[in-house]
Design a protein around this motif. Structure first.
Motif, PDB file in Angstrom:
ATOM      1  N   ASP A 303     -17.844 -51.427  43.738  1.00 55.70           N
ATOM      2  CA  ASP A 303     -18.783 -51.766  44.817  1.00 55.70           C
ATOM      3  C   ASP A 303     -18.147 -51.518  46.186  1.00 55.70           C
ATOM      4  N   ILE A 304     -16.853 -51.857  46.299  1.00 56.86           N
ATOM      5  CA  ILE A 304     -16.135 -51.621  47.557  1.00 56.86           C
ATOM      6  C   ILE A 304     -16.072 -50.121  47.841  1.00 56.86           C
ATOM      7  N   ALA A 305     -15.742 -49.343  46.807  1.00 52.38           N
ATOM      8  CA  ALA A 305     -15.652 -47.889  46.975  1.00 52.38           C
ATOM      9  C   ALA A 305     -17.000 -47.308  47.392  1.00 52.38           C
ATOM     10  N   LYS A 306     -18.076 -47.805  46.788  1.00 54.45           N
ATOM     11  CA  LYS A 306     -19.421 -47.316  47.137  1.00 54.45           C
ATOM     12  C   LYS A 306     -19.765 -47.644  48.587  1.00 54.45           C
ATOM     13  N   GLU A 307     -19.402 -48.858  49.027  1.00 58.21           N
ATOM     14  CA  GLU A 307     -19.673 -49.244  50.414  1.00 58.21           C
ATOM     15  C   GLU A 307     -18.916 -48.339  51.385  1.00 58.21           C
ATOM     16  N   CYS A 308     -17.676 -48.015  51.034  1.00 56.89           N
ATOM     17  CA  CYS A 308     -16.878 -47.121  51.881  1.00 56.89           C
ATOM     18  C   CYS A 308     -17.525 -45.742  51.978  1.00 56.89           C
ATOM     19  N   ASP A 310     -20.831 -45.114  51.428  1.00 54.81           N
ATOM     20  CA  ASP A 310     -22.118 -45.254  52.116  1.00 54.81           C
ATOM     21  C   ASP A 310     -21.942 -45.311  53.632  1.00 54.81           C
ATOM     22  N   LYS A 311     -20.857 -45.953  54.077  1.00 52.89           N
ATOM     23  CA  LYS A 311     -20.606 -46.074  55.516  1.00 52.89           C
ATOM     24  C   LYS A 311     -19.841 -44.876  56.069  1.00 52.89           C
ATOM     25  N   LYS A 312     -19.604 -43.887  55.173  1.00 53.70           N
ATOM     26  CA  LYS A 312     -18.920 -42.641  55.544  1.00 53.70           C
ATOM     27  C   LYS A 312     -17.528 -42.889  56.136  1.00 53.70           C
ATOM     28  N   LYS A 386     -12.438 -51.661  59.763  1.00 51.81           N
ATOM     29  CA  LYS A 386     -13.500 -50.659  59.911  1.00 51.81           C
ATOM     30  C   LYS A 386     -14.748 -51.041  59.126  1.00 51.81           C
ATOM     31  N   LEU A 387     -14.546 -51.667  57.979  1.00 58.31           N
ATOM     32  CA  LEU A 387     -15.683 -52.106  57.168  1.00 58.31           C
ATOM     33  C   LEU A 387     -16.365 -53.342  57.756  1.00 58.31           C
ATOM     34  N   GLY A 388     -15.724 -53.976  58.733  1.00 64.03           N
ATOM     35  CA  GLY A 388     -16.294 -55.168  59.352  1.00 64.03           C
ATOM     36  C   GLY A 388     -16.018 -56.441  58.583  1.00 64.03           C
ATOM     37  N   TYR A 389     -15.047 -56.392  57.663  1.00 69.09           N
ATOM     38  CA  TYR A 389     -14.731 -57.577  56.873  1.00 69.09           C
ATOM     39  C   TYR A 389     -13.976 -58.624  57.695  1.00 69.09           C
ATOM     40  N   VAL A 390     -13.192 -58.169  58.654  1.00 69.88           N
ATOM     41  CA  VAL A 390     -12.362 -59.078  59.443  1.00 69.88           C
ATOM     42  C   VAL A 390     -12.258 -58.533  60.862  1.00 69.88           C
ATOM     43  N   GLN A 391     -12.205 -59.433  61.838  1.00 74.33           N
ATOM     44  CA  GLN A 391     -12.089 -59.013  63.230  1.00 74.33           C
ATOM     45  C   GLN A 391     -10.718 -58.411  63.502  1.00 74.33           C
TER      46      GLN A 391
END
Length: 608
Positions: A303-308, A310-312, A386-391
């Motif tokens: 799922d993490i890989a897919k999100e990466c 999808d967000k290019k 970059k994924l927005g998981y943490v500031q």
């Protein structure tokens, strides 16, 4: 494995308890400390008189004047000069003039020396107020409210299951626990997380070794030692039989896919390991709030890989099908998913940090992991941001050097790893030899208890007395030196003070107000002058994640005490007021030594 909902509920309950405990804490306000009052008064006068910015004024730092400098304190203005765009010489001259025109309450005079501003204290006033403060606060002296209301999530120790805790994980455990204590002392609520290494290709190797050579009788008798031997044997055999690596990878993939018989075996290895770990942690005085390991996040890798994708942020390699990431900024390209679809360590870390932020919303996340993993953390934390998981900047890798054996790094697969249990036993035994020699009248129970405290303290302090980024080795003579540079030296200083206080026919009053403490010798004034810097040292250690600053301070304080002790009479002082002052002074020093060692997770004995 925990279900994510159960894990979230567990973290929610832990965070709620931390918040409840924080609400009950009796915080010491940083601005109430004497040194902070003096610093604030100086900064306010300079800012109002010269019109410099608050940022520049806040970067003026009061320090103890070096021995060759006239003055009690020195005002370091170099950073303030850079911020205000002035030369240090010109700014120092302007500051000196401003302070002379409106002299702060605790200062006798100001002296300019080029780019330096030297401060002369009203010594009687400063001594009285500093000692009053230390006596009033006792073992709370050094704490502050700077980070009250904030939550720090600290990941440390993180041993791999199916192995004894080796000395290689000692540094993460010791540094992590010290930072937990130091962060708490500055007001943070702290969540202590042992992120177990309980997933990955190494378990395919271990399962293969168990299936080939496992002996149930040996495992039942000494489970962790036997599992370690199986792992070491795998790597030795694989050197001449490379096909074993492919077979182990296949087992690892089946484990990740949830093969019941492999999961059952893995769970058995994990349960045996955790039971063994807890015995070792108990000896070190280390506890954790949370034991969630990598396995909790193994199923989320795709799922993490897919999100990466999808967000290019990441791309799929057209030839192999592996998912790769290029963050730029000098960070090398890296994989987040293999061509066979199996996940990597980084995908589990990404799932974990996402979980941590969503479940507890910590103000800071610390990862206490060796410096050899610096690149991995640049990749992992860069991608998490970059994924927005943490500031940006909220998650930090706290690196450290390695422990060397004969100049080389130790490893399990090479069979050179020293077990932590063995190291602790060895340190306690060596401590007992010295303790019995110095105090042969101790009974067996006393000798055992003191040796345990001194032996464990020696291991911890050997790590924390120097910068965490340096490599360390074990030198027993230095580690157990009662004269300087060791936990034993500081513990002995504490015990010596407590012995003096017990021998005194009257105890120090501990009066915090209405008592005119006095001093006679330069050495006792120097001792109180050093004492007032303890809260700043603790705060600086937290801000920079440098536990060794506390150790360095304690050694300097102990040296000043021993100088005073060697030249001044305490118990036999004829002047009652001076005697009372000195008894309170050394009692305050003992409290600081005990507090400082406690921050480093080192206990003090009653006698030595």
């Amino acid at each position: 494995m925990h279900k994510q909902a159960e894990a979230r509920e567990q973290v929610k309950n832990i965070a709620a308890k931390i918040q409840t405990d924080a609400e009950k804490r009796d915080y010491v306000h940083l601005h109430d400390y004497l040194l902070e009052k003096v610093s604030s008064e100086v900064r306010d006068i300079v800012r109002e008189s010269l019109g410099i910015s608050r940022e520049a004024a806040d970067h003026m730092v009061i320090e103890i004047a070096p021995p060759h400098v006239h003055g009690d304190l020195a005002l370091n203005i170099f950073d303030a000069a850079k911020i205000s765009g002035q030369s240090a010489v010109n700014l120092a001259a302007a500051i000196s003039k401003a302070l002379e025109l409106k002299l702060p309450e605790h200062l006798e005079k100001i002296e300019l020396a080029g780019p330096f501003v030297n401060l002369f204290l009203k010594r009687k006033l400063f001594y009285r107020e500093s000692l009053t403060e230390a006596v009033r606060l006792g073992e709370k002296f050094g704490e502050s409210n700077v980070n009250a209301g904030k939550l720090a999530w600290v990941e440390y120790s993180a041993p791999n299951i199916a192995k004894p805790i080796g000395v290689g994980h000692l540094r993460s455990t010791i540094i992590g626990q010290a930072l937990v204590n130091i962060y708490h002392a500055t007001g943070y609520g702290v969540l202590r997380h042992n992120y177990l290494g309980d997933w990955g290709t190494q378990f395919g190797k271990l399962i293969y070794a168990y299936q080939q050579w496992g002996d149930e009788n040996k495992i039942n008798q000494n489970p962790i030692a036997e599992l370690k031997e199986l792992y070491v044997r795998f790597h030795k055999e694989a050197e001449t039989n490379p096909d074993m690596e492919d077979k182990a990878c296949a087992l690892s993939l089946r484990l990740e896919e949830g093969a019941p018989e492999l999961l059952s075996l893995w769970q058995r290895f994990k349960d045996l390991s955790v039971a063994n770990f807890k015995k070792t942690y108990q000896k070190l005085g280390v506890e954790f709030d949370l034991w969630l390991g990598e396995s909790e996040f193994a199923g989320q890798g795709q799922d993490i890989a897919k999100e990466c994708l999808d967000k290019k942020i990441c791309q799929k390699d057209p030839d192999s099908g592996a998912v790769v990431c290029d963050l730029g900024g000098g960070i090398p390209t890296f994989l987040i998913q293999k061509q066979d679809g199996s996940t990597l360590y980084i995908t589990r870390d990404l799932a974990s940090i996402k979980f941590r932020v969503e479940a507890a919303r910590p103000d800071v996340l610390l990862y206490i992991v060796g410096s050899e993993q610096e690149l991995n953390f640049r990749q992992f934390l860069g991608l998490a941001e970059k994924l927005g998981y943490v500031q940006l900047g909220r998650a930090k890798h706290i690196g450290f050097g390695t422990i060397l054996s004969e100049g080389k790094k130790m490893s399990t697969r090479g069979g050179t790893l020293i077990e932590l249990e063995e190291l602790i036993a060895q340190s306690i035994a060596k401590s007992k030899e010295i303790i019995k020699e110095k105090n042969p009248d101790l009974n067996s129970a006393q000798a055992d208890e003191i040796s345990r405290i001194v032996g464990v303290g020696a291991i911890i302090y050997n790590d924390l007395r120097q910068s965490r980024t340096k490599n360390i080795s074990f030198n027993w003579k230095r580690m157990l030196d009662f004269e300087s540079g060791s936990a034993a030296y500081l513990q002995y200083t504490y015990v010596r003070i407590r012995s003096i206080l017990k021998r005194a026919t009257s105890r120090p009053s501990g009066q915090a107000t209405g008592f005119s403490y006095i001093f006679e010798k330069e050495s006792e004034f120097n001792l109180t002058r050093k004492m007032v810097f303890f809260p700043q040292v603790v705060l600086k250690a937290q801000e920079n994640n440098w536990p060794h600053l506390v150790a360095t301070y304690l050694e300097e304080l102990a040296q000043l005490f021993n100088t005073f002790y060697n030249e001044a009479s305490i118990i036999n002082t004829s002047d009652i007021l001076l005697r009372e002052s000195r008894l309170n002074l050394i009692s305050a020093v003992a409290a600081i030594v005990k507090k400082g060692l406690g921050l480093l997770d080192i206990k003090v004995p009653d006698k030595m």
